[in-house]
Design an enzyme around this catalytic site. Structure first.
Site, short mmCIF file in Angstrom:
data_model
loop_
_atom_site.label_atom_id
_atom_site.label_comp_id
_atom_site.label_asym_id
_atom_site.label_seq_id
_atom_site.Cartn_x
_atom_site.Cartn_y
_atom_site.Cartn_z
N TYR A 142 -64.86 -5.06 -39.80
CA TYR A 142 -65.81 -6.00 -39.22
C TYR A 142 -67.17 -5.34 -38.97
O TYR A 142 -68.20 -5.98 -39.04
CB TYR A 142 -65.29 -6.54 -37.88
CG TYR A 142 -64.34 -7.70 -37.99
CD1 TYR A 142 -63.12 -7.57 -38.64
CD2 TYR A 142 -64.67 -8.94 -37.44
CE1 TYR A 142 -62.25 -8.64 -38.73
CE2 TYR A 142 -63.79 -10.01 -37.52
CZ TYR A 142 -62.59 -9.85 -38.16
OH TYR A 142 -61.72 -10.92 -38.24
N ASP A 219 -47.69 -5.26 -43.75
CA ASP A 219 -47.03 -6.30 -44.56
C ASP A 219 -45.62 -6.56 -44.02
O ASP A 219 -45.17 -7.69 -43.87
CB ASP A 219 -47.02 -5.93 -46.05
CG ASP A 219 -46.60 -4.49 -46.33
OD1 ASP A 219 -46.45 -3.68 -45.38
OD2 ASP A 219 -46.42 -4.15 -47.53
N ASP A 243 -56.53 -9.67 -36.50
CA ASP A 243 -57.05 -11.03 -36.71
C ASP A 243 -56.00 -11.85 -37.46
O ASP A 243 -55.66 -12.97 -37.07
CB ASP A 243 -58.36 -10.95 -37.51
CG ASP A 243 -58.90 -12.33 -37.83
OD1 ASP A 243 -58.93 -13.18 -36.91
OD2 ASP A 243 -59.28 -12.57 -38.99
N ASP A 247 -53.18 -15.02 -35.88
CA ASP A 247 -53.08 -16.41 -36.36
C ASP A 247 -51.62 -16.70 -36.72
O ASP A 247 -51.10 -17.78 -36.43
CB ASP A 247 -53.95 -16.64 -37.61
CG ASP A 247 -55.30 -17.29 -37.26
OD1 ASP A 247 -55.81 -17.01 -36.16
OD2 ASP A 247 -55.81 -18.07 -38.09
C1 IPM Z 1 -60.84 -14.58 -33.99
C2 IPM Z 1 -61.70 -15.30 -34.99
C3 IPM Z 1 -62.96 -14.50 -35.24
C4 IPM Z 1 -62.55 -13.15 -35.82
C5 IPM Z 1 -64.00 -15.18 -36.14
C6 IPM Z 1 -64.41 -16.53 -35.60
C7 IPM Z 1 -65.19 -14.32 -36.39
O1 IPM Z 1 -61.01 -15.55 -36.16
O2 IPM Z 1 -61.30 -14.38 -32.84
O3 IPM Z 1 -59.69 -14.26 -34.32
O4 IPM Z 1 -62.38 -13.03 -37.05
O5 IPM Z 1 -62.38 -12.22 -35.05
MG MG Z 2 -58.98 -14.98 -36.07
#
Ligand code: IPM
Ligand code: MG
Length: 353
Positions: A142, A219, A243, A247
């Site tokens: 990042y 993985d 990240d 999710d």
């Molecule tokens: C998160 C989001 C952010 C990230 C985006 C919106 C930049 O996906 O907070 O997980 O990638 O960190």
């Molecule tokens: Mg995210």
């Protein structure tokens, strides 16, 4: 206690869930005799439109002067579909993380008994899953060196020893306060940066003899999380892996709209849902405010206000049990509630119990 809160509502559904979060926070503060002030500030596309900058200096100053930031979401379709855009709403979030030194992102993945049926995984797999992902938030690809031309582009995943040590300390600390099991997630079979993570973790592990530390390739961790989510207690990983894995973690619980997070480090901590701005739902009063509201619980935890945090969590549980739910988690045959109605119900429950 006096709490000065910077409120960064951002884009899409951000302003709606932010209102619900503030309402709940006000209910807790008046019940427990705290004095909270809320200072709104611009971030994301809203800030680009107003000032050209997704994280204006004024917002930075407001954050630095605050005790905590209640953040909602950034992101807008106008930018998503335009890879040429010079400034992007997401840069506001990244700038905030970097400038506030928020290197530790704490993302709990917890299941709610009454929502097990909403998970795409079989209920018996998911039941009782309860782990925390600790995501490094100010390093890795990042923020590493980048290059972009028409024919070639790269991002660099760079980490230094102090950056790795400080996030691992946070993770060992959490493991100690929980079930004493830490999983270090990396790609040490391929990546040099991961090998440094693993080496440092191995050096530090003997300082925490009460914690069982294991190491897992990312993985494999992605697979294990859905095969056997109960395996995990605390996992720690670098920015990009974290990240992606969080999710994935969020669907285990049945809805992305349920998971809060805390970002802590050198300056003012930030409390935010892990979901995004869901621009398609903006203004429709359908977004689930629970992730934002549980972020308020994490905020109280941060200030060691355990009863206040518990009051928020109890009220959320009560709303779910009473089927006061937004459409994403409502059951068939029950009328879904709107974002504001859920927030109001939870706030009232706190005031009355
Ligand atoms: C998160 C989001 C952010 C990230 C985006 C919106 C930049 O996906 O907070 O997980 O990638 O960190
Ligand atoms: Mg995210």
């Amino acid at each position: 206690m006096k709490l000065n809160i910077a409120v960064l509502a951002g884009d899409g559904i951000g302003p709606e869930i932010s209102r619900a979060g503030v309402m709940v926070m006000q209910a807790v503060c008046s019940k427990f005799g705290h004095e909270a002030t809320f200072v709104p500030a611009l971030v994301g596309a809203a800030a680009i439109d107003a000032t050209g900058n997704p994280f204006p200096d004024e917002t930075y100053d407001i954050c630095m002067a605050a005790d905590a930031v209640l953040f909602s979401a950034v992101g807008d379709l106008r930018f998503d579909n335009n890879p040429q855009a010079k400034v992007r709403p997401e840069q506001g979030l990244l700038a905030m993380r970097k400038k506030l030194g928020l290197f530790a992102n704490i993302r709990p993945v917890e299941t709610f008994g009454c929502l097990l049926h909403k998970s795409p995984l079989r209920p018996e797999l998911v039941e009782g899953a309860d782990f925390i992902c600790i995501r490094e938030l100010t390093g890795g690809m990042y923020f590493g060196e980048k290059f972009e031309s028409d024919d070639r582009a790269y991002d660099t995943c760079a980490y230094t020893r102090p950056e790795i040590e400080r996030i691992l300390r946070v993770a060992f600390g959490y493991a100690r306060r929980r079930r004493r099991h830490l999983t270090v997630v990396d790609k040490a079979n391929v990546l040099a940066s991961s090998r440094l993570w693993r080496k440092i973790a191995q050096e530090m592990a003997p300082e925490y003899p009460d914690v069982t530390t294991d190491y897992m390739y990312v993985d494999n961790a992605a697979m294990r999380m859905i095969q056997e989510p109960r395996f995990f207690d605390v996992m720690v990983t670098e920015n990009t892996f974290g990240d992606i894995l969080t999710d994935e973690g969020s669907v285990i619980t049945g809805s992305m709209g349920l998971l809060p997070s805390a970002s802590t480090g050198e300056n003012t901590p930030v409390f935010e849902p892990i979901h995004g701005s869901w621009p398609q739902a903006a203004g429709k009063d359908i977004a689930n405010p629970v992730a934002q509201i549980l972020s308020v619980a994490m905020l109280f935890d941060y200030f060691n206000l355990a009863d206040e945090a518990a009051a928020v969590r109890q009220a959320v549980d009560a709303s779910l049990d009473s089927f006061v739910r937004t459409p994403d988690i409502q059951v068939e045959g029950k009328e879904p509630y709107g974002t504001q109605a859920v927030g109001q119900w939870i706030a009232n429950y706190i005031s009355n119990h």
